[in-house]
Structure formats: structure tokens, C-alpha cells
Design a protein around this motif. Sequence first.
Motif, mmCIF file in Angstrom:
data_model
loop_
_atom_site.group_PDB
_atom_site.id
_atom_site.type_symbol
_atom_site.label_atom_id
_atom_site.label_comp_id
_atom_site.label_asym_id
_atom_site.label_seq_id
_atom_site.Cartn_x
_atom_site.Cartn_y
_atom_site.Cartn_z
ATOM 1 N N SER A 7 0.924 -1.187 -0.108
ATOM 2 C CA SER A 7 0.009 -0.015 0.024
ATOM 3 C C SER A 7 0.870 1.337 -0.020
ATOM 4 O O SER A 7 0.491 2.198 -0.684
ATOM 5 N N GLU A 8 2.034 1.291 0.861
ATOM 6 C CA GLU A 8 2.863 2.425 0.650
ATOM 7 C C GLU A 8 3.520 2.643 -0.734
ATOM 8 O O GLU A 8 3.463 3.833 -1.111
ATOM 9 N N ALA A 9 3.835 1.667 -1.141
ATOM 10 C CA ALA A 9 4.252 1.642 -2.687
ATOM 11 C C ALA A 9 3.472 2.290 -3.648
ATOM 12 O O ALA A 9 3.586 3.329 -4.416
ATOM 13 N N LEU A 10 1.947 1.543 -3.363
ATOM 14 C CA LEU A 10 1.088 2.327 -4.199
ATOM 15 C C LEU A 10 0.714 3.797 -3.994
ATOM 16 O O LEU A 10 0.351 4.644 -5.023
ATOM 17 N N ASN A 11 1.124 4.395 -2.636
ATOM 18 C CA ASN A 11 0.882 5.884 -2.222
ATOM 19 C C ASN A 11 1.992 6.571 -3.130
ATOM 20 O O ASN A 11 1.759 7.722 -3.316
ATOM 21 N N ILE A 12 3.135 5.932 -3.129
ATOM 22 C CA ILE A 12 4.261 6.828 -3.436
ATOM 23 C C ILE A 12 4.253 6.756 -5.221
ATOM 24 O O ILE A 12 4.713 7.707 -5.759
ATOM 25 N N GLU A 65 -3.150 -6.866 0.928
ATOM 26 C CA GLU A 65 -4.444 -5.922 0.710
ATOM 27 C C GLU A 65 -3.729 -4.502 0.201
ATOM 28 O O GLU A 65 -2.893 -4.061 0.494
ATOM 29 N N PHE A 66 -4.931 -4.085 -0.510
ATOM 30 C CA PHE A 66 -4.437 -2.713 -1.015
ATOM 31 C C PHE A 66 -5.734 -2.035 -1.450
ATOM 32 O O PHE A 66 -6.833 -2.690 -1.683
ATOM 33 N N PRO A 67 -5.653 -0.602 -1.399
ATOM 34 C CA PRO A 67 -6.912 0.089 -2.022
ATOM 35 C C PRO A 67 -7.030 -0.246 -3.379
ATOM 36 O O PRO A 67 -6.398 -0.129 -4.381
ATOM 37 N N LYS A 93 -2.945 2.362 -11.431
ATOM 38 C CA LYS A 93 -1.639 1.973 -10.948
ATOM 39 C C LYS A 93 -1.324 0.482 -11.248
ATOM 40 O O LYS A 93 -2.348 -0.216 -10.965
ATOM 41 N N GLU A 94 -0.377 0.092 -11.675
ATOM 42 C CA GLU A 94 -0.134 -1.380 -11.934
ATOM 43 C C GLU A 94 0.598 -2.082 -11.019
ATOM 44 O O GLU A 94 1.462 -1.456 -10.348
#
Length: 222
Positions: free
Chosen positions: A124-129, A149-151, A160-161
Motif C-alpha cells: 500500500s505504501e508503494a502504491l501511495n508513492i 491488501e491494497f486500496p 496503477k499497476e
Amino acid sequence: MPWIVERGMIPLPPGVTFEEATFIEPVNTCLKAVRKARVKAGEIVLVIGQGPIGMLLALLAKNEGAQVYTSDPMAGRRAASLRLGASESFDPMAVNLKEEIRRRTEGRGADAVLLAVPNPSLVSEALNIVRPGGRVLLFAHNDPVLQLEFPAAAVGIEEKEILGSYSASVDDQAESAELIFSRRLPVRNLISHRFPLEQIADGLELAAHPADDTLKVVITHQ
């Protein structure tokens, strides 16, 4: 696997050490991952985790022409990452990675985040970045019972991929070997400890529980 015998065996040229040659397979796996993440020249890439694999991912992303940032909680690994060419290396325990990358990209975010740490919370942090339309590459998430789990909006709305990569590719074998043989990748600088065969247990213990200055551990036999 048959391809290892038929097309995966490459003779070592004169002057290339066995220590350097041990990196051909991990370089292959990391090159495959960087190419799968579609890293291109001029992009901003963050590599989370600076163990030996994370450092190879950073080196290969830089070799593709990307500007590379890294993060690791160990000061020794951050210092080694900078010596190997990272633009900056962050302590994720002391700074907000999303904010740091946003500051360096005019609020846009990284084009790609390569995650070399098998920590589910970091997905999730990587997706936010990563920026909208950017890519997150999971390299170390190989546990078959691990659940992530991720949003959903990060993928469904922001497009985002999330990509995964595992193992080597016969198609990348020749290029991987040439990167080692030509010394375009300074892989010997990744070796921090050498143990004789008689001390293999000590070497494996250090690799499993690295100290601040631990990078690649090599077992030698004279």
C-alpha cells in the motif's frame, strides 16, 4: 530445466572470477524484473530495500537510464547504496517516503517503485508513492500463504499497476552475463563477507540475520 543445459551455460572469459560469476543468476532475475516494470531512461524509480537484491535492482534501473532513489532502515546499506550510484537513500523509519519522493518530482510521484522487501504493509505504501498510471513491482513476495491488501481505487481509478517477477529468463541470460563480464555492474562491491566452506553455517546465519554492514555473503572453497 533443459534450457539451463542447452542455452543457459556460458563459459567464463579469462579474468572473470568465480565470485563475479555467482551474480549471473541473480542479475538475470533482477534484469527480468526491471524490464517487466518497464523502467525507462529519464524516469524516477524508488527501490525499497537495499539488501543485495535491492541493490542489483537499483543498479539495473540506473543502467536503464532512470534516476534512482532507495530506502533501507540500515545505515550501512544506505551508505553502500549511495556509493553504488543512488541519487539519495532514505531511512524509512525517519522520513515519510511519499513526501520525500513527491518533493523531488513536483508532487507527481515515482514512475515505478520496485519493492524488494517481503512486507505486506509496504504494498500500500508503494502504491501511495507511485504516480497515477505508474508501476509497482513486487520482487520478494514469494510466500504462497502471504496475503496482500491494497486500496482498490489505486488500481481501478488511478490505474496503477501491480506487477510480479520471479526467477530468471533464458532470454536475458546472455545480456546478464555480459553485464558481469564487462564489469558494467560493480558486483564485487556487493560482497561484504567471505566464509570458507568449513564455516558455511556461520555464513548462512549471517545471511539470514544480517548486520548493518552485511551485503552479499559468499562461501569460498580453496
